[in-house]
Motif scaffolding. Structure first.
Motif, PDB file in Angstrom:
ATOM      1  N   ALA A  84       1.129  -1.250   0.035  1.00  0.00           N
ATOM      2  CA  ALA A  84      -0.105   0.022   0.006  1.00  0.00           C
ATOM      3  C   ALA A  84       1.033   1.314   0.045  1.00  0.00           C
ATOM      4  O   ALA A  84       0.394   2.471  -0.416  1.00  0.00           O
ATOM      5  N   SER A  85       1.943   1.227   0.432  1.00  0.00           N
ATOM      6  CA  SER A  85       3.029   2.383   0.681  1.00  0.00           C
ATOM      7  C   SER A  85       3.813   2.433  -0.778  1.00  0.00           C
ATOM      8  O   SER A  85       4.491   3.479  -1.074  1.00  0.00           O
ATOM      9  N   LEU A  86       3.960   1.343  -1.583  1.00  0.00           N
ATOM     10  CA  LEU A  86       4.671   1.216  -2.625  1.00  0.00           C
ATOM     11  C   LEU A  86       4.438   2.568  -3.501  1.00  0.00           C
ATOM     12  O   LEU A  86       3.227   2.708  -4.079  1.00  0.00           O
ATOM     13  N   SER A  87       5.431   3.220  -4.232  1.00  0.00           N
ATOM     14  CA  SER A  87       5.244   4.603  -5.080  1.00  0.00           C
ATOM     15  C   SER A  87       6.149   4.900  -5.691  1.00  0.00           C
ATOM     16  O   SER A  87       7.413   4.605  -5.483  1.00  0.00           O
ATOM     17  N   THR A  88       6.183   5.352  -6.774  1.00  0.00           N
ATOM     18  CA  THR A  88       7.308   6.103  -7.813  1.00  0.00           C
ATOM     19  C   THR A  88       7.001   7.468  -7.735  1.00  0.00           C
ATOM     20  O   THR A  88       5.879   8.090  -7.801  1.00  0.00           O
ATOM     21  N   ALA A  89       8.101   8.039  -7.377  1.00  0.00           N
ATOM     22  CA  ALA A  89       8.103   9.467  -6.999  1.00  0.00           C
ATOM     23  C   ALA A  89       8.510  10.305  -8.527  1.00  0.00           C
ATOM     24  O   ALA A  89       9.053   9.703  -9.446  1.00  0.00           O
ATOM     25  N   CYS A 162      13.986  -2.242  -9.817  1.00  0.00           N
ATOM     26  CA  CYS A 162      14.889  -1.146 -10.937  1.00  0.00           C
ATOM     27  C   CYS A 162      15.119  -2.372 -12.177  1.00  0.00           C
ATOM     28  O   CYS A 162      15.335  -3.352 -11.772  1.00  0.00           O
ATOM     29  N   ASP A 163      15.356  -1.694 -13.249  1.00  0.00           N
ATOM     30  CA  ASP A 163      15.801  -2.524 -14.292  1.00  0.00           C
ATOM     31  C   ASP A 163      17.200  -1.613 -14.791  1.00  0.00           C
ATOM     32  O   ASP A 163      16.728  -0.504 -15.321  1.00  0.00           O
ATOM     33  N   GLY A 164      18.304  -1.969 -14.498  1.00  0.00           N
ATOM     34  CA  GLY A 164      19.489  -1.174 -14.615  1.00  0.00           C
ATOM     35  C   GLY A 164      19.311   0.160 -13.931  1.00  0.00           C
ATOM     36  O   GLY A 164      19.031   0.056 -12.483  1.00  0.00           O
ATOM     37  N   THR A 165      19.435   1.222 -14.442  1.00  0.00           N
ATOM     38  CA  THR A 165      19.390   2.588 -13.893  1.00  0.00           C
ATOM     39  C   THR A 165      18.005   3.192 -13.830  1.00  0.00           C
ATOM     40  O   THR A 165      17.764   4.469 -13.946  1.00  0.00           O
ATOM     41  N   THR A 166      16.886   2.513 -14.493  1.00  0.00           N
ATOM     42  CA  THR A 166      15.627   3.017 -14.434  1.00  0.00           C
ATOM     43  C   THR A 166      14.648   2.312 -13.521  1.00  0.00           C
ATOM     44  O   THR A 166      14.854   0.937 -13.273  1.00  0.00           O
ATOM     45  N   VAL A 167      13.693   2.881 -13.118  1.00  0.00           N
ATOM     46  CA  VAL A 167      12.598   2.123 -12.551  1.00  0.00           C
ATOM     47  C   VAL A 167      12.005   1.077 -13.289  1.00  0.00           C
ATOM     48  O   VAL A 167      11.834   1.569 -14.617  1.00  0.00           O
ATOM     49  N   ALA A 168      11.752  -0.101 -12.776  1.00  0.00           N
ATOM     50  CA  ALA A 168      11.241  -1.200 -13.436  1.00  0.00           C
ATOM     51  C   ALA A 168       9.678  -1.048 -14.383  1.00  0.00           C
ATOM     52  O   ALA A 168       9.640  -1.760 -15.291  1.00  0.00           O
ATOM     53  N   GLY A 169       9.166  -0.347 -13.617  1.00  0.00           N
ATOM     54  CA  GLY A 169       7.735   0.054 -14.365  1.00  0.00           C
ATOM     55  C   GLY A 169       6.744   0.573 -13.224  1.00  0.00           C
ATOM     56  O   GLY A 169       7.141   1.340 -12.148  1.00  0.00           O
ATOM     57  N   LYS A 170       5.385   0.617 -13.597  1.00  0.00           N
ATOM     58  CA  LYS A 170       4.483   1.311 -12.583  1.00  0.00           C
ATOM     59  C   LYS A 170       4.409   0.494 -11.693  1.00  0.00           C
ATOM     60  O   LYS A 170       4.696  -0.607 -11.548  1.00  0.00           O
ATOM     61  N   VAL A 171       3.618   0.958 -10.577  1.00  0.00           N
ATOM     62  CA  VAL A 171       3.451   0.239  -9.276  1.00  0.00           C
ATOM     63  C   VAL A 171       2.675  -1.051  -9.299  1.00  0.00           C
ATOM     64  O   VAL A 171       3.159  -1.890  -8.729  1.00  0.00           O
ATOM     65  N   PRO A 172       1.870  -1.121 -10.178  1.00  0.00           N
ATOM     66  CA  PRO A 172       1.055  -2.485 -10.272  1.00  0.00           C
ATOM     67  C   PRO A 172       2.090  -3.420 -10.641  1.00  0.00           C
ATOM     68  O   PRO A 172       2.073  -4.649 -10.167  1.00  0.00           O
TER      69      PRO A 172
END
Length: 189
Positions: A84-89, A162-172
């Motif tokens: 429930a707390s997981l988020s991408t800023a 993460c996928d390398g130096t980027t966020v792996a995707g959206k929260v779901p």
């Protein structure tokens, strides 16, 4: 008749010469356009010069047991994320509540972030037993360690968030990765 043949041959040579120049000009123009498009679709030059700015931190509600996803276990500790707390800023970080539990029953709750771009993590706050937060006095990003007993941040970075130096995707999608529904090798985000 010989004069007309000679005129036709000269005209043909001039036409071929002009065609070659026209073709070369078109190819050069096309290459320049493609180079311009590549530059335009890439990140603007100003973005590379901008200093990174951390987004404001909003502490989430205390975690509920039914929202915890265990993602890593060591010999005497288990680590879970509160889904429930997981988020991408907007600053490119992934934020989450981490709950570590020992085999003796002790629990630690913390609100943290991982910055994929720089292979770092940060502690924002500690959870109290009454469900409130105590902000961390330390305001530093720390390099993620891949050695030692507690590799929870490295595991989050390399296998789930993460996928390398980027966020792996959206929260779901990140939640699905944490729950084992997809792996880091799946690319259908």
């Amino acid at each position: 008749m010989h004069y007309l043949t000679q005129l036709s041959l000269n005209a043909a040579k001039q036409w071929r010469h002009r065609s070659l120049w026209l073709g070369a000009a078109l190819l050069t123009g096309s290459a320049l356009c493609q180079a311009g498009q590549a530059t335009q679709t890439g990140a603007p030059a100003d973005d590379a010069d901008k200093e990174w700015s951390e987004a404001a931190v909003v502490l989430p509600p205390a975690p509920k047991p039914e929202d915890l996803i265990i993602f890593y276990k060591s010999s005497n500790l288990s680590f879970a994320i509160d889904k429930a707390s997981l988020s991408t800023a907007g600053d490119g970080t992934v934020r989450y509540t981490l709950v570590s539990s020992s085999t003796t029953g002790a629990k630690n709750v913390s609100y943290e972030a991982i910055r994929c771009e720089t292979f770092e993590h940060k502690l924002y706050a500690f959870g109290r037993s009454d469900g409130t937060w105590s902000r961390s006095r330390r305001n530093e990003w720390d390099r993620i360690a891949s050695t030692g007993v507690n590799k929870q941040h490295f595991t989050l970075y390399s296998e789930f968030l993460c996928d390398g130096t980027t966020v792996a995707g959206k929260v779901p999608y990140l939640i699905n990765r944490l729950q084992g529904k997809v792996t880091s090798q799946d690319y259908a985000h």
